[in-house]
Design an enzyme around this catalytic site. Structure first.
Site, PDB file in Angstrom:
ATOM      1  N   LYS A  75      -0.064 -15.182 -48.514  1.00 51.27           N
ATOM      2  CA  LYS A  75      -1.374 -15.504 -48.225  1.00 51.27           C
ATOM      3  C   LYS A  75      -2.517 -15.110 -49.109  1.00 51.27           C
ATOM      4  O   LYS A  75      -2.571 -13.849 -49.286  1.00 51.27           O
ATOM      5  CB  LYS A  75      -1.665 -14.917 -46.851  1.00 51.27           C
ATOM      6  N   GLU A  78      -1.399  -2.984 -37.611  1.00 50.63           N
ATOM      7  CA  GLU A  78      -0.377  -3.982 -38.115  1.00 50.63           C
ATOM      8  C   GLU A  78       1.025  -3.600 -38.065  1.00 50.63           C
ATOM      9  O   GLU A  78       1.751  -4.325 -37.703  1.00 50.63           O
ATOM     10  CB  GLU A  78      -0.808  -4.276 -39.411  1.00 50.63           C
ATOM     11  N   LYS A 108       8.324  -9.030 -42.089  1.00 46.83           N
ATOM     12  CA  LYS A 108       7.463 -10.073 -42.522  1.00 46.83           C
ATOM     13  C   LYS A 108       8.610 -10.832 -43.463  1.00 46.83           C
ATOM     14  O   LYS A 108       8.318 -12.148 -43.690  1.00 46.83           O
ATOM     15  CB  LYS A 108       6.477  -9.700 -43.185  1.00 46.83           C
ATOM     16  N   GLU A 124       3.474 -21.183 -42.786  1.00 48.51           N
ATOM     17  CA  GLU A 124       2.859 -21.101 -41.402  1.00 48.51           C
ATOM     18  C   GLU A 124       2.712 -22.607 -40.716  1.00 48.51           C
ATOM     19  O   GLU A 124       1.868 -22.755 -39.807  1.00 48.51           O
ATOM     20  CB  GLU A 124       1.328 -20.719 -41.445  1.00 48.51           C
ATOM     21  N   ARG A 158       5.738 -18.483 -38.434  1.00 45.52           N
ATOM     22  CA  ARG A 158       4.918 -17.645 -39.369  1.00 45.52           C
ATOM     23  C   ARG A 158       3.831 -17.395 -38.515  1.00 45.52           C
ATOM     24  O   ARG A 158       3.062 -16.182 -38.605  1.00 45.52           O
ATOM     25  CB  ARG A 158       4.503 -18.180 -40.646  1.00 45.52           C
ATOM     26  N   ASN A 164       0.467 -13.755 -36.665  1.00 43.98           N
ATOM     27  CA  ASN A 164      -0.945 -13.873 -36.154  1.00 43.98           C
ATOM     28  C   ASN A 164      -1.260 -12.813 -34.769  1.00 43.98           C
ATOM     29  O   ASN A 164      -2.379 -13.112 -34.419  1.00 43.98           O
ATOM     30  CB  ASN A 164      -1.635 -15.177 -35.905  1.00 43.98           C
ATOM     31  N   HIS A 193      -4.544 -11.396 -33.830  1.00 45.88           N
ATOM     32  CA  HIS A 193      -5.579 -11.623 -35.292  1.00 45.88           C
ATOM     33  C   HIS A 193      -6.748 -12.680 -34.767  1.00 45.88           C
ATOM     34  O   HIS A 193      -7.519 -12.750 -35.020  1.00 45.88           O
ATOM     35  CB  HIS A 193      -4.909 -12.195 -36.172  1.00 45.88           C
ATOM     36  N   HIS A 225     -10.033 -11.333 -35.306  1.00 44.09           N
ATOM     37  CA  HIS A 225     -10.656 -11.700 -36.417  1.00 44.09           C
ATOM     38  C   HIS A 225     -12.117 -12.252 -35.874  1.00 44.09           C
ATOM     39  O   HIS A 225     -13.107 -11.961 -36.391  1.00 44.09           O
ATOM     40  CB  HIS A 225     -10.007 -13.109 -37.110  1.00 44.09           C
ATOM     41  N   HIS A 237     -10.698  -4.148 -40.116  1.00 43.71           N
ATOM     42  CA  HIS A 237      -9.800  -5.191 -39.777  1.00 43.71           C
ATOM     43  C   HIS A 237      -8.694  -4.709 -38.758  1.00 43.71           C
ATOM     44  O   HIS A 237      -8.564  -5.362 -37.816  1.00 43.71           O
ATOM     45  CB  HIS A 237      -9.239  -5.867 -41.204  1.00 43.71           C
TER      46      HIS A 237
END
Length: 362
Positions: free
Chosen positions: A145, A187, A229, A239, A243, A247, A250, A254, A266
């Site tokens: 990504k 994460e 991952k 995605e 996938r 997220n 997120h 985000h 983040h």
């Protein structure tokens, strides 16, 4: 300690993730064997350049490879199209062509920018990732990504473009500020929640060793995240379905990050987003309250925030939610836990439930 290698299996585009102490000094030799580029542009921000730019160049040059250091101002605020354009112009002025390659030396911002730049410069040149933050080592450097932010939201412009290799030197984490280490740990926790209850338990047990940066614990932690991952990316590179589980935390995270004008880093925004997603899961009846508490407790154990700062504009957060790149036809997709180690993807979350979670003070 022996090197650990995780492979991202994508057919003829497969690549290794090499994890080891002291790996930065060995990158040049490995790249020479792989023959990825004639000349290498080491893209890094001005902060990482001071710490590791010279060491990276020496590694390449000692292996007989030509390399040039190219820097840009650090920070999420510089993750935009103007930075990409400036770097592309710099490459052109220095004579980089289709036979050359880029190295992303830095954290997630550097990796995203460099990958995007590599994908579009000369219509695509190779690049490798050398992540220097925990967050980029366990997540953003793997999977292809790339992208940059727009004023309307994070990562709205980008492409899927896989690196040729990922080199993770655990030693660089010793210069990582505590704030950034904690951000990366958000994460890490994510992977336990979405796919591996045993890993979740491992994190609960080894908090002190993680913060002490014990080599064996770090290597196991990073490798397990990369394994999960890689497994997800191998099945759903772009995605289309599975996938999306990556997220978790997120979507709201985000929006919170953007609403803070990126003053909230983040990883900490994702921690808040994970707690919010757990609350949503309880409200929608797919998660037991005790599991939600377990998620929130582990996040708190790693000294990460659990709630949206009171000063952030809730209406602005909602605006960013609707601008999320995972929103389709006005419906926001959420990743909600069903148990520790298992999640679901849904766009059937009511605005009422979202409002309740966003406005909740704790």
């Amino acid at each position: 300690m022996a090197e650990t290698v995780v492979t991202v299996g994508l057919g003829d585009r497969s690549y290794p993730i090499r994890i080891s102490s002291g790996l930065l000094a060995k990158i040049g030799f490995d790249l020479r064997q792989r023959d990825i580029g004639t000349k290498y542009g080491v893209i890094t921000d001005d902060t990482v350049a001071e710490l590791y730019g010279k060491q990276c160049l020496q590694s390449l040059e000692s292996a007989g490879l030509r390399a040039e250091l190219i820097t840009f101002p650090h920070g999420e605020a510089n993750k935009h199209m103007e930075t990409v354009a400036a770097l592309a112009s710099e490459l052109a002025q220095r004579g980089f062509d289709r036979g050359d390659a880029l190295i992303a030396l830095g954290g997630g911002v550097t990796g995203d920018i460099t990958g995007f730049l590599a994908a579009i410069y000369m219509r695509g040149i190779p690049f490798v990732q050398v992540p220097t933050t925990l967050l980029s080592q366990v997540d953003s450097s793997v999977g292809g990504k790339t992208g940059v932010d727009l004023p309307e939201g994070k990562n709205l412009v980008g492409v899927f473009y896989q690196p040729k290799a990922v080199y993770i030197d655990t030693d660089v984490l010793h210069t990582l500020p505590l704030d950034e280490l904690q951000g990366g740990l958000a994460e890490v926790i994510k992977y336990g929640v979405i796919h591996d209850a045993d890993f979740f338990a491992f994190l609960k047990k080894n908090k002190d060793a993680v913060f002490a940066l014990q080599q064996d614990v770090l290597t196991r932690l990073i490798a397990r995240c990369c394994e999960i991952k890689a497994w997800v990316v191998e099945q759903d590179e772009r995605e289309g379905g599975l996938r999306r589980i990556l997220n978790f935390g997120h979507t709201i995270g985000h929006a919170v990050e953007a609403a803070s004008d990126f003053q909230l880093i983040h990883g900490k925004s994702v921690a808040i987003g994970m707690c919010a997603a757990a609350k949503l899961a309880v409200r929608t009846g797919c998660l037991a309250e005790q599991d939600a508490c377990a998620i929130q407790d582990l996040i708190e154990r790693y000294e990460l925030p659990r709630s949206i700062p009171a000063e952030l504009d809730r209406q602005l957060i909602k605006k960013y939610l609707l601008n999320d790149k995972k929103t389709i036809a006005g419906r926001v997709f959420y990743v909600l836990p069903e148990a520790i180690g298992k999640v679901m993807i849904t766009n059937q979350v009511s605005a009422h439930d979202v409002d309740a979670v966003i406005t909740c003070p704790v």
